[in-house]
Enzyme design. Structure first.
Site, mmCIF file in Angstrom:
data_model
loop_
_atom_site.group_PDB
_atom_site.id
_atom_site.type_symbol
_atom_site.label_atom_id
_atom_site.label_comp_id
_atom_site.label_asym_id
_atom_site.label_seq_id
_atom_site.Cartn_x
_atom_site.Cartn_y
_atom_site.Cartn_z
ATOM 1 N N CYS A 153 32.461 39.509 26.712
ATOM 2 C CA CYS A 153 32.244 38.999 28.059
ATOM 3 C C CYS A 153 32.465 40.030 29.359
ATOM 4 O O CYS A 153 33.668 40.508 29.330
ATOM 5 C CB CYS A 153 33.364 38.043 28.293
ATOM 6 S SG CYS A 153 33.508 37.417 29.758
ATOM 7 N N CYS A 210 34.751 39.156 32.095
ATOM 8 C CA CYS A 210 36.015 39.222 31.873
ATOM 9 C C CYS A 210 36.708 40.670 31.952
ATOM 10 O O CYS A 210 37.650 40.781 32.410
ATOM 11 C CB CYS A 210 36.351 38.320 30.619
ATOM 12 S SG CYS A 210 35.507 37.075 30.407
ATOM 13 N N ASP A 211 36.022 41.317 31.224
ATOM 14 C CA ASP A 211 36.597 42.787 30.812
ATOM 15 C C ASP A 211 35.953 43.835 31.586
ATOM 16 O O ASP A 211 36.598 45.050 31.229
ATOM 17 C CB ASP A 211 36.437 43.072 29.344
ATOM 18 C CG ASP A 211 37.341 42.013 28.515
ATOM 19 O OD1 ASP A 211 38.136 41.230 28.982
ATOM 20 O OD2 ASP A 211 36.597 41.465 27.455
#
Ligand code: NAP
Length: 307
Positions: free
Chosen positions: A134, A137-138
């Site tokens: 992701c 997300c990261d």
């Protein structure tokens, strides 16, 4: 005897949310379950959803939240429980979760799909230590660093474009010399000066001890192996349907998706499917939302026939 619901919806992605809204409007006695508390399913991991009509450039998390709030306003919200198994007794379906056993007349499977893995050495060991599925997300953890995106579809292209904004350099490793991603994304990708395409290459091994340091790839045309030095590997090689629990419950196609057409009718009477979990040619938010509405329409027709 416990309550018997008209409809039990599994999943709170766009298909499940849309179904919940339509079920509420139809006055069905509905229970809605999802293992996560944040509505939106996979779109929560999408930086920008720029092809959902009326919402240009909206972030996935905002779109998920807006959809969830809409359902809430209609008087329905998902209950956070993990489904362990399902059973068909004919007129009733039984759903067993980590907390309860539920009874329903109809069941809508809208559990979506999850990330496909590469299954190469280092992937599992370094997951969360530079290996991610992701980018939204990261990605922020890789500011001014080097990253690799694996894949050639829409997700890979979107991830690479997103990472190019924060990273110093982004490699895109793709097993062919042509991307599967939409033309608009291909054009945006090509316009990013810090993205380098690594064509015709398959990943062999993710290197590193407690943090990713490199990705070993092989060129499938020349057989040559090379090591890409990188701090992160973002894997975007497609999705797999969340159908493991329904294997002996409804008919699945050769790729594991539930066999169901636009109306969401499955091989098991009273069981319906909507969204990414079913056989279909285009998996998008807009088609998932449409599936949810169609499936509830089918549920209503089914219930009328049972009365
Ligand atoms: P996808 O379209 O299935 O693409 C997966 C990519 O990974 C393909 O390029 C594939 O290569 C490659 N791949 C698969 N297995 C591999 C392996 N073992 N090793 C190396 N490469 C591998 O998956 P996706 O990009 O996650 O998209 C899933 C669905 O969501 C699609 O329907 C997509 O259109 C949709 N989506 C839409 C948007 C949008 O419209 N904004 C955004 C994200 C996703 P090949 O090309 O050679 O098969």
């Amino acid at each position: 005897m416990s309550e018997i619901y008209d409809l039990l919806i599994l999943g709170a992605g766009p298909a499940g949310i849309s179904a919940a809204i339509y079920a509420a409007r139809a006055g069905l006695n509905t229970l809605w379950l999802d293992k996560q508390f944040v509505p939106g399913g996979q779109i929560v991991n999408t930086y920008e959803v720029d092809n959902y009509p009326g919402m240009p450039g909206m972030s996935g998390i905002d779109l998920g939240e807006a959809m969830g709030t809409h359902a809430e306003k209609m008087g329905i919200s998902p209950v956070g429980e993990n489904v362990l198994s399902v059973e068909d007794t004919g007129t009733e379906k039984l759903v067993y979760t980590n907390k309860h056993e539920y009874r329903c007349r109809t069941l809508l499977l809208a559990c979506g799909a999850t990330h496909r893995k590469l299954n190469i050495p280092g992937e599992e060991e370094l997951s969360g230590m530079g290996v991610s599925y992701c980018a939204t997300c990261d990605g922020a953890f890789f500011k001014d660093r080097t990253t690799v995106v694996v894949g050639g579809g829409n997700t890979a292209a979107e991830d690479a474009i997103f990472l190019a904004r924060v990273c110093r350099k982004v490699y895109v490793v793709h097993r062919r010399n042509e991307l599967r991603a939409d033309k608009i994304l291909q054009d945006r990708l090509a316009a990013c000066e810090n993205i380098e395409m690594v064509w015709d290459s398959i990943p062999l091994e993710i290197r590193g001890t407690d943090q990713v340091t490199g990705l070993l790839v092989r060129n499938v045309k020349t057989g040559e192996e090379s090591l890409l030095e990188t701090d992160g590997v973002f894997i975007a090689v497609g999705i797999l349907p969340n159908t493991d629990k329904f294997r002996n419950f409804v008919q699945l196609d050769e790729n594991g998706y539930i066999v169901a057409g636009e109306e969401g009718v499955t091989s098991t009477p009273g069981v319906f499917a909507a969204g990414d979990i079913r056989t279909k040619s285009l998996r998008q938010v807009v088609t998932a939302v449409s599936d949810g509405a169609n499936a509830v329409n089918s549920v209503q027709k089914y219930l009328l026939k049972q009365n």
